[in-house]
Scaffold this motif. Sequence first.
Motif, PDB file in Angstrom:
ATOM      1  N   THR A 174      49.564  -1.063  -1.855  1.00  0.00           N
ATOM      2  CA  THR A 174      48.381  -1.938  -2.381  1.00  0.00           C
ATOM      3  C   THR A 174      48.627  -1.036  -4.500  1.00  0.00           C
ATOM      4  N   PHE A 175      48.723  -1.456  -5.367  1.00  0.00           N
ATOM      5  CA  PHE A 175      48.992  -0.629  -6.535  1.00  0.00           C
ATOM      6  C   PHE A 175      47.519  -1.653  -6.995  1.00  0.00           C
ATOM      7  N   VAL A 176      46.683  -1.230  -7.930  1.00  0.00           N
ATOM      8  CA  VAL A 176      46.136  -1.420  -8.996  1.00  0.00           C
ATOM      9  C   VAL A 176      46.265  -2.186 -10.389  1.00  0.00           C
ATOM     10  N   GLN A 202      43.306 -11.085  -5.820  1.00  0.00           N
ATOM     11  CA  GLN A 202      41.832 -10.962  -5.248  1.00  0.00           C
ATOM     12  C   GLN A 202      42.086 -10.310  -6.912  1.00  0.00           C
ATOM     13  N   LEU A 203      40.648  -9.942  -7.116  1.00  0.00           N
ATOM     14  CA  LEU A 203      39.657  -9.586  -8.204  1.00  0.00           C
ATOM     15  C   LEU A 203      38.909  -8.497  -8.647  1.00  0.00           C
ATOM     16  N   ARG A 204      38.950  -6.978  -8.390  1.00  0.00           N
ATOM     17  CA  ARG A 204      38.230  -6.185  -8.059  1.00  0.00           C
ATOM     18  C   ARG A 204      38.002  -4.788  -8.373  1.00  0.00           C
ATOM     19  N   ILE A 205      37.408  -3.975  -8.601  1.00  0.00           N
ATOM     20  CA  ILE A 205      37.442  -2.873  -9.300  1.00  0.00           C
ATOM     21  C   ILE A 205      38.069  -2.027  -8.054  1.00  0.00           C
ATOM     22  N   ALA A 206      38.854  -1.287  -8.799  1.00  0.00           N
ATOM     23  CA  ALA A 206      40.109  -0.263  -8.405  1.00  0.00           C
ATOM     24  C   ALA A 206      39.326   1.214  -7.205  1.00  0.00           C
ATOM     25  N   ARG A 207      39.472   1.711  -6.332  1.00  0.00           N
ATOM     26  CA  ARG A 207      38.967   3.128  -5.572  1.00  0.00           C
ATOM     27  C   ARG A 207      39.999   3.593  -5.601  1.00  0.00           C
ATOM     28  N   PRO A 208      40.436   5.488  -5.495  1.00  0.00           N
ATOM     29  CA  PRO A 208      40.973   6.139  -5.211  1.00  0.00           C
ATOM     30  C   PRO A 208      40.719   6.073  -3.609  1.00  0.00           C
ATOM     31  N   PRO A 209      42.393   6.779  -3.326  1.00  0.00           N
ATOM     32  CA  PRO A 209      42.669   7.147  -1.828  1.00  0.00           C
ATOM     33  C   PRO A 209      42.258   7.499  -1.866  1.00  0.00           C
ATOM     34  N   THR A 210      41.359   8.322   0.038  1.00  0.00           N
ATOM     35  CA  THR A 210      40.943   8.880   0.567  1.00  0.00           C
ATOM     36  C   THR A 210      41.987  10.148   0.886  1.00  0.00           C
ATOM     37  N   ALA A 211      41.676  11.298   1.035  1.00  0.00           N
ATOM     38  CA  ALA A 211      42.824  11.937   1.376  1.00  0.00           C
ATOM     39  C   ALA A 211      43.303  11.913   2.565  1.00  0.00           C
ATOM     40  N   PRO A 212      42.304  11.254   3.607  1.00  0.00           N
ATOM     41  CA  PRO A 212      43.095  11.581   4.800  1.00  0.00           C
ATOM     42  C   PRO A 212      44.450   9.796   4.399  1.00  0.00           C
ATOM     43  N   GLN A 213      43.737   9.134   3.764  1.00  0.00           N
ATOM     44  CA  GLN A 213      44.789   7.708   3.777  1.00  0.00           C
ATOM     45  C   GLN A 213      45.963   8.065   2.947  1.00  0.00           C
ATOM     46  N   LEU A 214      46.101   9.596   2.364  1.00  0.00           N
ATOM     47  CA  LEU A 214      46.946  10.084   1.001  1.00  0.00           C
ATOM     48  C   LEU A 214      48.066  11.069   1.666  1.00  0.00           C
ATOM     49  N   GLN A 249      59.445  -7.081  -8.137  1.00  0.00           N
ATOM     50  CA  GLN A 249      58.557  -5.592  -8.691  1.00  0.00           C
ATOM     51  C   GLN A 249      57.243  -5.737  -9.295  1.00  0.00           C
ATOM     52  N   ILE A 250      56.390  -4.279  -8.937  1.00  0.00           N
ATOM     53  CA  ILE A 250      55.041  -4.548  -9.363  1.00  0.00           C
ATOM     54  C   ILE A 250      55.120  -3.677 -10.981  1.00  0.00           C
ATOM     55  N   SER A 251      54.758  -4.508 -12.375  1.00  0.00           N
ATOM     56  CA  SER A 251      54.494  -3.932 -13.373  1.00  0.00           C
ATOM     57  C   SER A 251      53.106  -2.909 -13.269  1.00  0.00           C
ATOM     58  N   ASP A 252      53.265  -2.423 -14.552  1.00  0.00           N
ATOM     59  CA  ASP A 252      52.197  -1.272 -15.421  1.00  0.00           C
ATOM     60  C   ASP A 252      51.324  -1.344 -14.092  1.00  0.00           C
ATOM     61  N   ILE A 253      51.497  -0.205 -13.353  1.00  0.00           N
ATOM     62  CA  ILE A 253      50.141  -0.016 -12.470  1.00  0.00           C
ATOM     63  C   ILE A 253      49.387   1.122 -13.439  1.00  0.00           C
ATOM     64  N   THR A 254      47.828   0.792 -12.578  1.00  0.00           N
ATOM     65  CA  THR A 254      47.253   1.849 -13.745  1.00  0.00           C
ATOM     66  C   THR A 254      46.802   2.678 -12.327  1.00  0.00           C
ATOM     67  N   HIS A 255      46.955   2.846 -10.783  1.00  0.00           N
ATOM     68  CA  HIS A 255      46.304   3.118  -9.881  1.00  0.00           C
ATOM     69  C   HIS A 255      46.678   2.926  -8.841  1.00  0.00           C
ATOM     70  N   ILE A 256      47.392   3.677  -7.540  1.00  0.00           N
ATOM     71  CA  ILE A 256      48.001   3.752  -6.578  1.00  0.00           C
ATOM     72  C   ILE A 256      46.547   3.606  -5.708  1.00  0.00           C
ATOM     73  N   GLU A 257      46.120   2.569  -4.853  1.00  0.00           N
ATOM     74  CA  GLU A 257      45.259   2.703  -3.505  1.00  0.00           C
ATOM     75  C   GLU A 257      45.656   2.999  -2.238  1.00  0.00           C
ATOM     76  N   ASN A 293      41.763  -7.874 -19.602  1.00  0.00           N
ATOM     77  CA  ASN A 293      40.001  -8.118 -19.189  1.00  0.00           C
ATOM     78  C   ASN A 293      39.986  -8.350 -17.335  1.00  0.00           C
ATOM     79  N   ALA A 294      40.943  -8.581 -16.921  1.00  0.00           N
ATOM     80  CA  ALA A 294      41.045  -8.630 -15.448  1.00  0.00           C
ATOM     81  C   ALA A 294      41.555  -7.446 -14.180  1.00  0.00           C
ATOM     82  N   ILE A 295      40.650  -6.712 -14.047  1.00  0.00           N
ATOM     83  CA  ILE A 295      41.637  -6.445 -12.784  1.00  0.00           C
ATOM     84  C   ILE A 295      43.006  -6.444 -11.566  1.00  0.00           C
ATOM     85  N   LEU A 296      44.024  -6.389 -11.362  1.00  0.00           N
ATOM     86  CA  LEU A 296      44.201  -7.284  -9.782  1.00  0.00           C
ATOM     87  C   LEU A 296      44.625  -5.818  -9.680  1.00  0.00           C
ATOM     88  N   THR A 297      44.182  -6.664  -7.664  1.00  0.00           N
ATOM     89  CA  THR A 297      45.175  -5.876  -7.355  1.00  0.00           C
ATOM     90  C   THR A 297      46.014  -6.379  -5.619  1.00  0.00           C
TER      91      THR A 297
END
Length: 313
Positions: free
Chosen positions: A143-145, A1-13, A131-139, A152-156
């Motif tokens: 689910t992590f990015v 699944q390749l897509r641009i990440a979006r920040p989690p919403t406040a209710p999700q968090l 293990q989930i490596s080198d994440i740059t974002h938490i959805e 060159n590509a962003i993986l979710t």
Amino acid sequence: QLRIARPPTAPQLSALARLLSTLAILEHREGKLNVSSLASVSAAQKLGEPVTGFVAGSNAKAVAEEAAKVEGIDKIIYVENGAYDKGLPENFAPLLVENIKKGGFTHILAGHSAFGKNLMPRVAALLDTQQISDITHIESEDTFVRPIYAGNAILTVKSTDSPKVITVRGTAFPAGATEGGSASLEEGVDPKAGHESRLGGRGLKSKEEFDRLMPPLADALGAAIGASRAAVDSGFADNSLQVGQTGKNVAPQLYLCAGISGAIQHLAGMKDSKVIAAINKDGDAPIFQVADVGLVGDLFEKVPELTEKLRKE
Ligand code: FAD
């Protein structure tokens, strides 16, 4: 699944915050908290409360007291034992696993540093998770990015494993305030297992030895100093001095190295030197396959001897 990440919403968090219990691994060197390892705390906070920090080594309690002031940590678990100094993964992984099991943590986070990259795959294997490596974002909590193919590509990545063992990219989760927190301290369990390993191999042994031996030799030769990645990762030398595939390329008249094994990634940065001279106590070290001049011997004896001779000339 390749897509641009979006920040989690406040209710999700806030929904996540009710369920999770995260453990952030803290690094330290010679009794001082390594602030760059606080990326694990920043990422843990994004998942939700409570956040527990973990520190082990001979000065663990002093580091834990320092870390207790970091904002956003509720509790620090510390284990005081010199076997965990320098974060040797063979020793550290069983220790961490015991404390994870005792605390029932859902997410374990460490920096994607040399320490984290060495430790976390072993922890994941012992817990039978991936293990989930080198994440740059938490959805969300599962689910992590993360970047792949050198960014060159962003993986979710969605993970159903439990617990989740994660390394985080420091630049994506900047460290928060190091003052203002008031975490409680708790002594962790120490299984005292797997302590057969000792740090070895790295030729110069310590930053003190590197600084004692190499600058006088460089001065006597009128040379600049370089270092291997192992030396840089071990904190012997600054990052800017690294020679090799992921460091600098050099091609001097003379490349004189001591305690360098001759790994292919190191050779990539210095193989075009005019004359390569190597000192290594292992006559079978690969560096001797590329060296024009080789000396089999102990660098702690040979380097001062050579420096002295050069000074006299
Ligand atoms: P070690 O492998 O620990 O070797 C130490 C050597 O010192 C041994 O040969 C030992 O016999 C000798 N020795 C020990 N004690 C003494 C003594 N008292 N007297 C004399 N000799 C002694 N490495 C780089 O250097 N640069 C890079 O840019 C780089 N990029 C990399 C990129 C990738 C993707 C990867 C996977 C690795 C990279 N590496 C790089 C790491 C590389 O694979 C090696 O791990 C590293 O070069 C080893 O460094 P070293 O020779 O100093 O240490």
